[in-house]
Design an enzyme around this catalytic site. Structure first.
Site, PDB file in Angstrom:
ATOM      1  N   LYS A   1       2.270  -3.447   7.290  1.00 47.57           N
ATOM      2  CA  LYS A   1       2.497  -3.621   5.848  1.00 47.57           C
ATOM      3  C   LYS A   1       3.940  -3.227   5.501  1.00 47.57           C
ATOM      4  O   LYS A   1       4.598  -3.888   4.706  1.00 47.57           O
ATOM      5  CB  LYS A   1       1.519  -2.762   5.037  1.00 47.57           C
ATOM      6  CG  LYS A   1       0.069  -3.198   5.102  1.00 47.57           C
ATOM      7  CD  LYS A   1      -0.186  -4.572   4.506  1.00 47.57           C
ATOM      8  CE  LYS A   1       0.007  -4.625   3.003  1.00 47.57           C
ATOM      9  NZ  LYS A   1      -0.386  -5.942   2.433  1.00 47.57           N
TER      10      LYS A   1
ATOM     11  N   THR B   1       0.826  -1.207   0.000  1.00 49.87           N
ATOM     12  CA  THR B   1       0.000   0.000   0.000  1.00 49.87           C
ATOM     13  C   THR B   1       0.861   1.259   0.000  1.00 49.87           C
ATOM     14  O   THR B   1       2.006   1.234   0.490  1.00 49.87           O
ATOM     15  CB  THR B   1      -0.911  -0.007   1.251  1.00 49.87           C
ATOM     16  OG1 THR B   1      -1.517   1.263   1.401  1.00 49.87           O
ATOM     17  CG2 THR B   1      -0.125  -0.309   2.528  1.00 49.87           C
ATOM     18  N   ASP B   2       0.287   2.354  -0.471  1.00 46.68           N
ATOM     19  CA  ASP B   2       1.002   3.644  -0.420  1.00 46.68           C
ATOM     20  C   ASP B   2       1.169   4.131   1.020  1.00 46.68           C
ATOM     21  O   ASP B   2       1.992   5.008   1.296  1.00 46.68           O
ATOM     22  CB  ASP B   2       0.285   4.713  -1.267  1.00 46.68           C
ATOM     23  CG  ASP B   2      -1.174   4.949  -0.890  1.00 46.68           C
ATOM     24  OD1 ASP B   2      -1.689   4.302   0.045  1.00 46.68           O
ATOM     25  OD2 ASP B   2      -1.808   5.803  -1.555  1.00 46.68           O
ATOM     26  N   GLU B   3       0.381   3.544   1.945  1.00 45.27           N
ATOM     27  CA  GLU B   3       0.427   4.027   3.335  1.00 45.27           C
ATOM     28  C   GLU B   3       1.762   3.768   4.016  1.00 45.27           C
ATOM     29  O   GLU B   3       2.041   4.344   5.068  1.00 45.27           O
ATOM     30  CB  GLU B   3      -0.706   3.399   4.154  1.00 45.27           C
ATOM     31  CG  GLU B   3      -2.059   3.769   3.626  1.00 45.27           C
ATOM     32  CD  GLU B   3      -3.186   3.415   4.579  1.00 45.27           C
ATOM     33  OE1 GLU B   3      -2.918   3.230   5.770  1.00 45.27           O
ATOM     34  OE2 GLU B   3      -4.324   3.336   4.102  1.00 45.27           O
TER      35      GLU B   3
ATOM     36  N   TYR C   1      -1.709  -0.687  11.218  1.00 45.26           N
ATOM     37  CA  TYR C   1      -1.892  -1.344   9.909  1.00 45.26           C
ATOM     38  C   TYR C   1      -0.733  -1.032   8.971  1.00 45.26           C
ATOM     39  O   TYR C   1      -0.082  -1.939   8.434  1.00 45.26           O
ATOM     40  CB  TYR C   1      -3.219  -0.905   9.267  1.00 45.26           C
ATOM     41  CG  TYR C   1      -3.259  -1.176   7.781  1.00 45.26           C
ATOM     42  CD1 TYR C   1      -3.292  -2.482   7.286  1.00 45.26           C
ATOM     43  CD2 TYR C   1      -3.233  -0.130   6.853  1.00 45.26           C
ATOM     44  CE1 TYR C   1      -3.301  -2.739   5.914  1.00 45.26           C
ATOM     45  CE2 TYR C   1      -3.246  -0.377   5.487  1.00 45.26           C
ATOM     46  CZ  TYR C   1      -3.278  -1.679   5.016  1.00 45.26           C
ATOM     47  OH  TYR C   1      -3.279  -1.922   3.667  1.00 45.26           O
TER      48      TYR C   1
HETATM   49  P1  NAD Z   1      -9.827  -7.266   2.494  1.00 43.14           P
HETATM   50  O1  NAD Z   1      -9.792  -7.036   3.956  1.00 43.14           O
HETATM   51  O2  NAD Z   1     -11.052  -6.964   1.721  1.00 43.14           O
HETATM   52  O3  NAD Z   1      -9.459  -8.784   2.172  1.00 43.14           O
HETATM   53  C1  NAD Z   1      -8.442  -9.487   2.852  1.00 43.14           C
HETATM   54  C2  NAD Z   1      -8.613 -10.977   2.572  1.00 43.14           C
HETATM   55  O4  NAD Z   1      -7.535 -11.677   3.228  1.00 43.14           O
HETATM   56  C3  NAD Z   1      -9.927 -11.562   3.123  1.00 43.14           C
HETATM   57  O5  NAD Z   1     -10.515 -12.400   2.157  1.00 43.14           O
HETATM   58  C4  NAD Z   1      -9.476 -12.366   4.342  1.00 43.14           C
HETATM   59  O6  NAD Z   1     -10.306 -13.486   4.622  1.00 43.14           O
HETATM   60  C5  NAD Z   1      -8.080 -12.801   3.932  1.00 43.14           C
HETATM   61  N1  NAD Z   1      -7.205 -13.088   5.082  1.00 43.14           N
HETATM   62  C6  NAD Z   1      -7.002 -12.295   6.179  1.00 43.14           C
HETATM   63  N2  NAD Z   1      -6.154 -12.907   7.023  1.00 43.14           N
HETATM   64  C7  NAD Z   1      -5.788 -14.082   6.445  1.00 43.14           C
HETATM   65  C8  NAD Z   1      -4.929 -15.131   6.817  1.00 43.14           C
HETATM   66  N3  NAD Z   1      -4.236 -15.109   7.981  1.00 43.14           N
HETATM   67  N4  NAD Z   1      -4.771 -16.181   5.981  1.00 43.14           N
HETATM   68  C9  NAD Z   1      -5.452 -16.226   4.804  1.00 43.14           C
HETATM   69  N5  NAD Z   1      -6.309 -15.261   4.407  1.00 43.14           N
HETATM   70  C10 NAD Z   1      -6.462 -14.203   5.213  1.00 43.14           C
HETATM   71  O7  NAD Z   1      -8.577  -6.461   1.929  1.00 43.14           O
HETATM   72  P2  NAD Z   1      -8.395  -5.648   0.567  1.00 43.14           P
HETATM   73  O8  NAD Z   1      -8.872  -4.269   0.758  1.00 43.14           O
HETATM   74  O9  NAD Z   1      -8.896  -6.473  -0.550  1.00 43.14           O
HETATM   75  O10 NAD Z   1      -6.804  -5.585   0.502  1.00 43.14           O
HETATM   76  C11 NAD Z   1      -6.054  -6.641  -0.113  1.00 43.14           C
HETATM   77  C12 NAD Z   1      -4.589  -6.288  -0.093  1.00 43.14           C
HETATM   78  O11 NAD Z   1      -4.363  -5.067  -0.799  1.00 43.14           O
HETATM   79  C13 NAD Z   1      -4.005  -6.067   1.301  1.00 43.14           C
HETATM   80  O12 NAD Z   1      -2.713  -6.609   1.334  1.00 43.14           O
HETATM   81  C14 NAD Z   1      -3.978  -4.556   1.455  1.00 43.14           C
HETATM   82  O13 NAD Z   1      -2.954  -4.169   2.339  1.00 43.14           O
HETATM   83  C15 NAD Z   1      -3.663  -4.148   0.032  1.00 43.14           C
HETATM   84  N6  NAD Z   1      -4.133  -2.794  -0.362  1.00 43.14           N
HETATM   85  C16 NAD Z   1      -5.431  -2.435  -0.182  1.00 43.14           C
HETATM   86  C17 NAD Z   1      -5.867  -1.189  -0.638  1.00 43.14           C
HETATM   87  C18 NAD Z   1      -7.318  -0.766  -0.502  1.00 43.14           C
HETATM   88  O14 NAD Z   1      -7.661   0.342  -0.899  1.00 43.14           O
HETATM   89  N7  NAD Z   1      -8.216  -1.599   0.017  1.00 43.14           N
HETATM   90  C19 NAD Z   1      -4.967  -0.313  -1.245  1.00 43.14           C
HETATM   91  C20 NAD Z   1      -3.632  -0.714  -1.395  1.00 43.14           C
HETATM   92  C21 NAD Z   1      -3.235  -1.964  -0.960  1.00 43.14           C
HETATM   93  O1  TDX Z   2     -16.813   6.250   7.854  1.00 40.58           O
HETATM   94  C1  TDX Z   2     -15.734   6.717   7.458  1.00 40.58           C
HETATM   95  N1  TDX Z   2     -15.605   8.073   7.325  1.00 40.58           N
HETATM   96  C2  TDX Z   2     -14.462   8.668   6.885  1.00 40.58           C
HETATM   97  O2  TDX Z   2     -14.400   9.899   6.773  1.00 40.58           O
HETATM   98  C3  TDX Z   2     -14.603   5.878   7.107  1.00 40.58           C
HETATM   99  C4  TDX Z   2     -14.702   4.378   7.244  1.00 40.58           C
HETATM  100  C5  TDX Z   2     -13.454   6.483   6.647  1.00 40.58           C
HETATM  101  N2  TDX Z   2     -13.377   7.844   6.550  1.00 40.58           N
HETATM  102  C6  TDX Z   2     -12.148   8.448   5.996  1.00 40.58           C
HETATM  103  C7  TDX Z   2     -10.825   7.952   6.548  1.00 40.58           C
HETATM  104  C8  TDX Z   2      -9.906   8.059   5.344  1.00 40.58           C
HETATM  105  O3  TDX Z   2      -9.363   9.357   5.269  1.00 40.58           O
HETATM  106  O4  TDX Z   2     -12.131   8.095   4.602  1.00 40.58           O
HETATM  107  C9  TDX Z   2     -10.805   7.827   4.137  1.00 40.58           C
HETATM  108  C10 TDX Z   2     -10.738   6.417   3.585  1.00 40.58           C
HETATM  109  O5  TDX Z   2     -10.892   5.537   4.691  1.00 40.58           O
HETATM  110  P1  TDX Z   2     -10.774   3.939   4.540  1.00 40.58           P
HETATM  111  O6  TDX Z   2     -11.752   3.459   3.532  1.00 40.58           O
HETATM  112  O7  TDX Z   2     -10.795   3.343   5.899  1.00 40.58           O
HETATM  113  O8  TDX Z   2      -9.333   3.781   3.833  1.00 40.58           O
HETATM  114  P2  TDX Z   2      -7.829   4.195   4.272  1.00 40.58           P
HETATM  115  O9  TDX Z   2      -7.682   4.283   5.744  1.00 40.58           O
HETATM  116  O10 TDX Z   2      -7.436   5.373   3.442  1.00 40.58           O
HETATM  117  O11 TDX Z   2      -7.035   2.875   3.792  1.00 40.58           O
HETATM  118  C11 TDX Z   2      -7.381   2.222   2.546  1.00 40.58           C
HETATM  119  O12 TDX Z   2      -6.455   2.527   1.535  1.00 40.58           O
HETATM  120  C12 TDX Z   2      -5.148   2.026   1.674  1.00 40.58           C
HETATM  121  C13 TDX Z   2      -7.448   0.709   2.741  1.00 40.58           C
HETATM  122  O13 TDX Z   2      -8.390   0.387   3.752  1.00 40.58           O
HETATM  123  C14 TDX Z   2      -6.095   0.157   3.068  1.00 40.58           C
HETATM  124  O14 TDX Z   2      -6.154  -1.269   3.137  1.00 40.58           O
HETATM  125  C15 TDX Z   2      -5.120   0.551   1.984  1.00 40.58           C
HETATM  126  O15 TDX Z   2      -3.822   0.155   2.322  1.00 40.58           O
END
Ligand code: NAD
Ligand code: TDX
Length: 342
Positions: free
Chosen positions: A162, A124-126, A158
């Site tokens: 990562k 992630t960019d975080e 988190y």
């Molecule tokens: P998510 O929470 O929707 O999905 C995570 C999945 O991993 C789930 O299906 C869960 O059951 C599985 N999981 C969790 N723990 C596990 C374990 N110990 N063994 C096997 N499976 C397990 O997450 P997401 O938003 O789809 O993110 C996926 C990946 O992308 C993560 O690595 C996250 O850090 C990265 N990422 C997410 C975002 C975003 O915007 N959501 C952005 C950049 C990177």
């Molecule tokens: O109810 C809300 N109200 C609100 O203002 C929630 C749930 C979030 N927020 C804000 C917090 C953040 O600034 O919105 C923004 C986005 O929040 P999230 O959806 O929780 O995402 P963020 O914390 O930015 O992280 C996401 O992007 C990077 C993913 O969850 C991560 O897995 C990924 O690494």
């Protein structure tokens, strides 16, 4: 480089399942084994309708060394999405983040090392921390963006878990010759995203007659990318990326949270002021922004979803027509947020 048999960890979660759909649709020669623990964030329904001869779901934990080694021995690549992924949860209890994100990654890269299997690490960019808001810069300039050379400065449990996993992968490449690449992507949106996350939470709030919830003033900026564009980028990196390299994935989609929420309200036919400001997230990162020049110039990737409003409208339509997918969980998700003042 082509692959016949890949393991996708976390393939029943949001981004992982979208990647599995992408591979099934565009790469008919590939068989996918999904390894997923089916935590609260994993859902078998995300893989419904995919042909059984192309996709096998193994319900298991990436921390289970015996299981991981058995699966990796028969694979030619691992794409590692599985993670605890929600910042707010990591602020309540960091423990599963350390276990899955750090220990789980170490189990996977040890197995890939042992069987000399290609590994791609989803990050992630975080990990780069946050950037100042543009409005706080002298002259309101464009502002800096993250590049592959940016220093690691994670803020939350988190993002630090990562970051730790990324550093393990880098060390395994250098010390053991692990054939790995890393990608750091910005905020994804699209179908199958858990309703704890910002965009689906607000859409399903409106569909449930609940006021959307904005943290603080909503000035925080996220760099939004459609999850399909993320999937295409990961496939390019897996098949054409250079071993040992880090690629940043982003689609120039910077928006502050208030603007995103007001757009959701408008697209759903509500007044743009019909939301509630709630307690801010502790340590809330201000701004993320990705410079994806390396991915664009070296691997020829570019995003297809360049109009955020259109992508958001598709996403609203998806949640509106898939109420059966999220309805059962809605009350519990909101109760947990309410307990936390959010
Ligand atoms: P998510 O929470 O929707 O999905 C995570 C999945 O991993 C789930 O299906 C869960 O059951 C599985 N999981 C969790 N723990 C596990 C374990 N110990 N063994 C096997 N499976 C397990 O997450 P997401 O938003 O789809 O993110 C996926 C990946 O992308 C993560 O690595 C996250 O850090 C990265 N990422 C997410 C975002 C975003 O915007 N959501 C952005 C950049 C990177
Ligand atoms: O109810 C809300 N109200 C609100 O203002 C929630 C749930 C979030 N927020 C804000 C917090 C953040 O600034 O919105 C923004 C986005 O929040 P999230 O959806 O929780 O995402 P963020 O914390 O930015 O992280 C996401 O992007 C990077 C993913 O969850 C991560 O897995 C990924 O690494």
């Amino acid at each position: 480089m082509t692959f016949k048999n890949i393991i996708v960890t976390g393939g029943a979660g949001f981004i992982g399942s979208n990647f599995v759909h992408y591979v099934v649709k565009h790469h008919p020669e590939v068989h996918v084994t999904v390894l997923d623990k089916l935590t609260y964030a994993g859902n078998k329904a995300n893989l419904a309708g995919l042909p059984a001869e192309r996709v096998e779901l193994i319900v298991g934990d990436i921390c289970d060394q015996t299981l991981v080694e058995r699966l990796v021995a028969d694979a030619d690549a691992v794409v590692h999405y599985a993670a605890e992924s929600h910042n707010d949860n990591s602020l309540i209890d960091p423990t599963p983040f350390i276990q899955t994100n750090i220990v789980g990654t170490s189990v996977l890269i040890n197995a890939c090392r042992k069987f000399d299997v290609r590994y791609h690490h989803i990050s992630t960019d975080e990990v780069y921390g946050d950037l100042p808001l543009r409005e706080d810069l002298p002259g309101h300039g464009e502002g800096e963006k993250f590049t592959p050379e940016s220093p690691y400065r994670p803020s939350s449990p988190y993002s630090s878990s990562k970051a730790s996993s990324d550093l393990l992968v880098r060390a395994w490449v250098r010390s053991f010759g692990l054939r790995a690449t890393i990608s750091n992507c910005s905020n994804n949106y699209g179908p199958y995203q858990h309703i704890e996350k910002f965009i689906p939470r607000q859409i399903t709030n409106i569909l449930s007659g609940i006021q959307p919830k904005l943290y603080g003033t909503g000035k925080n900026v996220r760099d939004w990318i459609h999850t399909n564009d993320h999937s295409r980028a990961v496939w390019q990196i897996l098949t054409k990326g250079k071993i040992g390299e880090t690629y940043l994935i982003g689609a120039d989609g910077e928006q502050n949270n208030k603007d995103v929420l007001e757009l959701i309200l408008k697209l759903m036919g509500k007044s743009s002021s019909d939301y509630e400001q709630v307690k801010d997230r502790p340590g809330h990162d201000l701004r993320y922004a990705i410079d994806a020049t390396k991915l664009r110039t070296e691997l020829g990737w570019q995003p297809e979803f360049t109009d955020f409003e259109t992508g958001l409208q598709h996403t609203i339509d998806w949640y509106t027509t898939h109420e059966d997918w999220w309805r059962a969980e809605k009350a519990a998700v909101e109760a947990k947020y309410a307990q936390n003042g959010q």
